[in-house]
Design an enzyme around this catalytic site. Sequence first.
Site, PDB file in Angstrom:
ATOM      1  N   LYS B  64     -77.616 -10.150 -35.231  1.00 47.73           N
ATOM      2  CA  LYS B  64     -76.994  -9.408 -34.127  1.00 47.73           C
ATOM      3  C   LYS B  64     -77.696  -9.741 -32.808  1.00 47.73           C
ATOM      4  O   LYS B  64     -77.055  -9.952 -31.777  1.00 47.73           O
ATOM      5  CB  LYS B  64     -77.085  -7.913 -34.426  1.00 47.73           C
ATOM      6  CG  LYS B  64     -76.401  -7.014 -33.406  1.00 47.73           C
ATOM      7  CD  LYS B  64     -74.882  -7.040 -33.513  1.00 47.73           C
ATOM      8  CE  LYS B  64     -74.267  -6.096 -32.489  1.00 47.73           C
ATOM      9  NZ  LYS B  64     -72.798  -6.086 -32.556  1.00 47.73           N
ATOM     10  N   LYS B 223     -70.175  17.830 -25.868  1.00 50.08           N
ATOM     11  CA  LYS B 223     -71.367  18.423 -26.501  1.00 50.08           C
ATOM     12  C   LYS B 223     -71.311  19.950 -26.447  1.00 50.08           C
ATOM     13  O   LYS B 223     -71.627  20.638 -27.430  1.00 50.08           O
ATOM     14  CB  LYS B 223     -72.621  17.896 -25.812  1.00 50.08           C
ATOM     15  CG  LYS B 223     -72.856  16.402 -26.054  1.00 50.08           C
ATOM     16  CD  LYS B 223     -73.921  15.849 -25.119  1.00 50.08           C
ATOM     17  CE  LYS B 223     -74.269  14.394 -25.459  1.00 50.08           C
ATOM     18  NZ  LYS B 223     -75.136  13.781 -24.432  1.00 50.08           N
TER      19      LYS B 223
END
Lengths: 336, 336
Positions: B64, B223
């Site tokens: 990656k 949130k």
Amino acid sequence: MKGIRLSLFGFGNVGKATAEVLLEKEAFFRERYGLKFRVVSIADTSGVVWLPEGIDLKEALMVKETFGKLSAWTNDYEVYSFTPEEAVKEIDAEVVIDVTNDRNAHEWHLAALKDGKAVVTSNKPPLAFHYSELMEEAERRNLPYLFEATVMAGTPIITLLRDGLKGDTVERIEAVLNATTTFILSQMERGLEFEEALRKAQGLGIAERDPGGDVLGIDAGYKATILHCLAFGPITFDEAEVRGIVEVTPGEMERAKGKGKTVRLIARVENGKVTVEPREVPLNSPLAVESHENAAMIRTDLLGELVIRGAGAGLKETASGVVSDVIKAALGLRRN
Amino acid sequence: MKGIRLSLFGFGNVGKATAEVLLEKEAFFRERYGLKFRVVSIADTSGVVWLPEGIDLKEALMVKETFGKLSAWTNDYEVYSFTPEEAVKEIDAEVVIDVTNDRNAHEWHLAALKDGKAVVTSNKPPLAFHYSELMEEAERRNLPYLFEATVMAGTPIITLLRDGLKGDTVERIEAVLNATTTFILSQMERGLEFEEALRKAQGLGIAERDPGGDVLGIDAGYKATILHCLAFGPITFDEAEVRGIVEVTPGEMERAKGKGKTVRLIARVENGKVTVEPREVPLNSPLAVESHENAAMIRTDLLGELVIRGAGAGLKETASGVVSDVIKAALGLRRN
């Protein structure tokens, strides 16, 4: 709905506050958790009231308020003179609640666990001296052994360390864990000598007549020991290095002030090491608490620094921790 | 020791940090919890790498890092082009980890639960829009559905509200839940205009190139919605009143300063009501956070006021929450 049978040991200030919360929030517990509680026994130093069908808490609180002891309650209830061990053995209950100051309570905590009963305690010495033994017995029996109210009253630092941060390695905890010493030190900031500040605290009912547990740092030491057990593994209070606030002088407070600091009784918990001593802390530190607040700074490898701050004393504040654990114990037992 | 099979969705910054923690703390998880993890699949936007025997995380991180995408890893591994739904269905795993930004991830979360898999997520929209549906499915299947990292990164406010305070009735939560807006407002305190401060944040990689989610208050709104679900019961983001910091001026910052205050993007959560907006807070308030810290003040009937403060952003700080949940899920599954 079958009531969860509770056996309450201790009917002083915290015991009464616990009974009050159980009484006042009955509907909340039923609606939120589908739980109903039945207090089948209450013990104070005068004796044990026991009624398997469930004690009327409102009456119990009235009797205690009026006569100062449960043994006066002889017209309606049988009062037994069991020792705690006998009471644990005789009385059929699912959860034993210890809100006493019995230094040897670990013996009947163990007896309760061996008898298949969950234990909820706000009483610190059992954990500060016998953590491993108690936790092992609880694990072996797959029974809840819960102690949120032993540290920072109901402020959920125990839940936080037990159930949160599972992937983190705790590196250090620094905390103010005793509110009486904070009060005394706050008074000394204003120029009082230690003795004067202590008398003022006693006059207000903040310090006990025998204040040694608080001012010598023993209470904070018990609590710090418990935090060590959770964060780093078992240790006992005997290994803690504890120095109280008796020798702190107004001059030291003054010098701290000149540096933009104050003095608080700080517990420091590291791997294998528990210390409690008065330390200077910056005024803008989370540890520069006032009044009945406690605070803990938890340092971990992944999260860095975490602060939890809240009530560290008070009756309904302590009952909050006891009742939270009673609910957890009940939900845990139902799940098993 | 049998490895717990994990299926990782998302291999951006948080996904990589999660893999790093799983790799680096392997011995800790084994010693502390008796747990071994085996990552059987990793998905990024380029494809899904799948190996039932377990993927070498060190290699995956290197691939990656070097090529920017997993699909480059064709010499050793088969790369599949599954949709998330297909991957959930095909890949045999015990815990599905969602660290993507997929707004429709609730669909494959539900598929995973229906397939008997636990779910751990740092991805907010599924909870902010489909809380009830997800929790009901998880309860019905008696499977862990965990989301510590959705709010305040790994700072365990979710654990605190879910597992602590069981006896308390929450009355109000006030919190700073977004760190990017704190950074921008801190810059504006120093006289910068909003646009300048935003560009500075983008230059430092603190704000995204498309900063709407943060500066319009959407991230904080998600949130706050999740906190409402936990503290008061289900609600969706559609019902939240959200105003971001786009219209805050240096003049307002200056006026706040003159009063010993500052401005922060404050989420307020009460029963049935979620609001997010810039508010003045006293400089000595727990909400006057700096840098990447978040803070929440939780007011309850028994405890009074409780503060939790800690990292609200950051890679290993977010991985802390993800990994804590993975451990809880594994322990929960082992218990069932």
